[in-house]
Design a protein around this motif. Structure first.
Motif, PDB file in Angstrom:
ATOM      1  N   TYR A  79      44.119  47.691  23.241  1.00  0.00           N
ATOM      2  CA  TYR A  79      45.152  48.708  23.034  1.00  0.00           C
ATOM      3  C   TYR A  79      46.434  48.305  23.758  1.00  0.00           C
ATOM      4  O   TYR A  79      47.534  48.418  23.226  1.00  0.00           O
ATOM      5  N   CYS A  80      46.275  47.863  24.968  1.00  0.00           N
ATOM      6  CA  CYS A  80      47.418  47.455  25.786  1.00  0.00           C
ATOM      7  C   CYS A  80      48.135  46.272  25.149  1.00  0.00           C
ATOM      8  O   CYS A  80      49.364  46.260  25.060  1.00  0.00           O
ATOM      9  N   GLU A  81      47.388  45.281  24.699  1.00  0.00           N
ATOM     10  CA  GLU A  81      48.005  44.110  24.079  1.00  0.00           C
ATOM     11  C   GLU A  81      48.743  44.476  22.796  1.00  0.00           C
ATOM     12  O   GLU A  81      49.834  43.974  22.540  1.00  0.00           O
ATOM     13  N   GLN A  82      48.167  45.364  21.989  1.00  0.00           N
ATOM     14  CA  GLN A  82      48.837  45.829  20.777  1.00  0.00           C
ATOM     15  C   GLN A  82      50.121  46.587  21.132  1.00  0.00           C
ATOM     16  O   GLN A  82      51.147  46.440  20.469  1.00  0.00           O
ATOM     17  N   ALA A  83      50.059  47.404  22.173  1.00  0.00           N
ATOM     18  CA  ALA A  83      51.233  48.182  22.581  1.00  0.00           C
ATOM     19  C   ALA A  83      52.350  47.272  23.089  1.00  0.00           C
ATOM     20  O   ALA A  83      53.517  47.471  22.746  1.00  0.00           O
ATOM     21  N   LEU A  84      52.003  46.261  23.880  1.00  0.00           N
ATOM     22  CA  LEU A  84      53.022  45.346  24.399  1.00  0.00           C
ATOM     23  C   LEU A  84      53.652  44.533  23.280  1.00  0.00           C
ATOM     24  O   LEU A  84      54.867  44.310  23.272  1.00  0.00           O
ATOM     25  N   ILE A 156      48.180  54.960  20.735  1.00  0.00           N
ATOM     26  CA  ILE A 156      47.961  53.570  20.373  1.00  0.00           C
ATOM     27  C   ILE A 156      46.614  53.425  19.683  1.00  0.00           C
ATOM     28  O   ILE A 156      45.627  54.033  20.092  1.00  0.00           O
ATOM     29  N   THR A 157      46.587  52.609  18.645  1.00  0.00           N
ATOM     30  CA  THR A 157      45.343  52.259  17.968  1.00  0.00           C
ATOM     31  C   THR A 157      45.166  50.745  18.039  1.00  0.00           C
ATOM     32  O   THR A 157      46.112  50.009  18.266  1.00  0.00           O
ATOM     33  N   ALA A 158      43.953  50.274  17.822  1.00  0.00           N
ATOM     34  CA  ALA A 158      43.682  48.832  17.889  1.00  0.00           C
ATOM     35  C   ALA A 158      43.953  48.148  16.554  1.00  0.00           C
ATOM     36  O   ALA A 158      44.032  46.927  16.496  1.00  0.00           O
ATOM     37  N   PRO A 160      45.943  46.563  13.640  1.00  0.00           N
ATOM     38  CA  PRO A 160      47.313  46.052  13.451  1.00  0.00           C
ATOM     39  C   PRO A 160      48.077  46.772  12.337  1.00  0.00           C
ATOM     40  O   PRO A 160      49.289  46.952  12.436  1.00  0.00           O
ATOM     41  N   GLU A 161      47.383  47.198  11.279  1.00  0.00           N
ATOM     42  CA  GLU A 161      48.051  47.903  10.184  1.00  0.00           C
ATOM     43  C   GLU A 161      48.584  49.254  10.651  1.00  0.00           C
ATOM     44  O   GLU A 161      49.699  49.653  10.325  1.00  0.00           O
ATOM     45  N   GLN A 162      47.773  49.974  11.425  1.00  0.00           N
ATOM     46  CA  GLN A 162      48.209  51.269  11.932  1.00  0.00           C
ATOM     47  C   GLN A 162      49.310  51.108  12.975  1.00  0.00           C
ATOM     48  O   GLN A 162      50.221  51.934  13.057  1.00  0.00           O
ATOM     49  N   MET A 163      49.249  50.037  13.745  1.00  0.00           N
ATOM     50  CA  MET A 163      50.303  49.781  14.733  1.00  0.00           C
ATOM     51  C   MET A 163      51.624  49.438  14.054  1.00  0.00           C
ATOM     52  O   MET A 163      52.688  49.783  14.559  1.00  0.00           O
TER      53      MET A 163
END
Length: 185
Positions: A79-84, A156-158, A160-163
């Motif tokens: 989650y953190c990596e996707q957010a960053l 945040i979601t894990a 990639p499409e939703q992010m």
């Protein structure tokens, strides 16, 4: 038309829209998220210090009006990596409006050593230790105004499409806030 009829019509034209607005609010017909994509904060949360009162700070208070903050939980996971990654892409995609925004990672103080090594992947994101973290903001990207108040939050979601969709929503809301910001004028 005499003055009494005119006054009665005038009052009717003023009262009917007010009564309709009150009725739509009490019956729940009004959508609170009609223009914004994020979740408005119900209560006032002072997450960061007020930038207007800081002297000699690292940010230029005349330029930076908005902060995009990822509030990390105890450890930095997917989650953190996707957010960053999302914060870095949002900041890079803003072009000349980058001057009004500062991306920030708010993390527990004990993760300082790991954060400095990890943030080298994302050079535009600063790290700041969190003295306290509100549980409802953990694993959320939040938009913080110049006074340090949280306005909107995005979970945040894990995926990639939703992010990607979440990044579009954040960008839309952020551009609305920047365009309607009158604190610098």
């Amino acid at each position: 038309m005499n003055s009494r009829t005119f006054f009665l019509l005038f009052c009717l034209c003023a009262i009917v829209p007010l009564a309709a607005a009150k009725l739509s609010l009490t019956m729940g017909w009004f959508s609170h998220s009609g223009t914004n994509k994020g979740i408005w904060m119900e209560k006032e949360i002072q997450l960061l210090p007020d930038m207007t009162n800081l002297q000699g700070n690292t940010f230029s208070s005349a330029e930076v009006h908005w902060r995009l903050v990822y509030v990390q939980a105890e450890i930095c996971d997917t989650y953190c990596e996707q957010a960053l990654l999302t914060l870095q892409q949002l900041y890079s995609g803003l072009g000349r409006k980058q001057l009004k925004i500062k991306p920030l990672l708010l993390a527990p103080p004990q993760s300082n050593v790991k954060q400095t090594a990890q943030l080298q992947q994302w050079p535009n994101i600063d790290w700041q230790p969190a003295s306290f973290v509100v549980p409802e903001l953990q694993n959320h990207i939040v938009i913080v105004n110049q006074r340090g108040l949280v306005l909107l939050r995005y979970p945040i979601t894990a995926s990639p499409e939703q992010m990607r969709d979440l990044a579009k929503d954040i960008r839309t809301d952020l551009l609305h806030l920047i365009n309607y910001d009158r604190s610098g004028t």
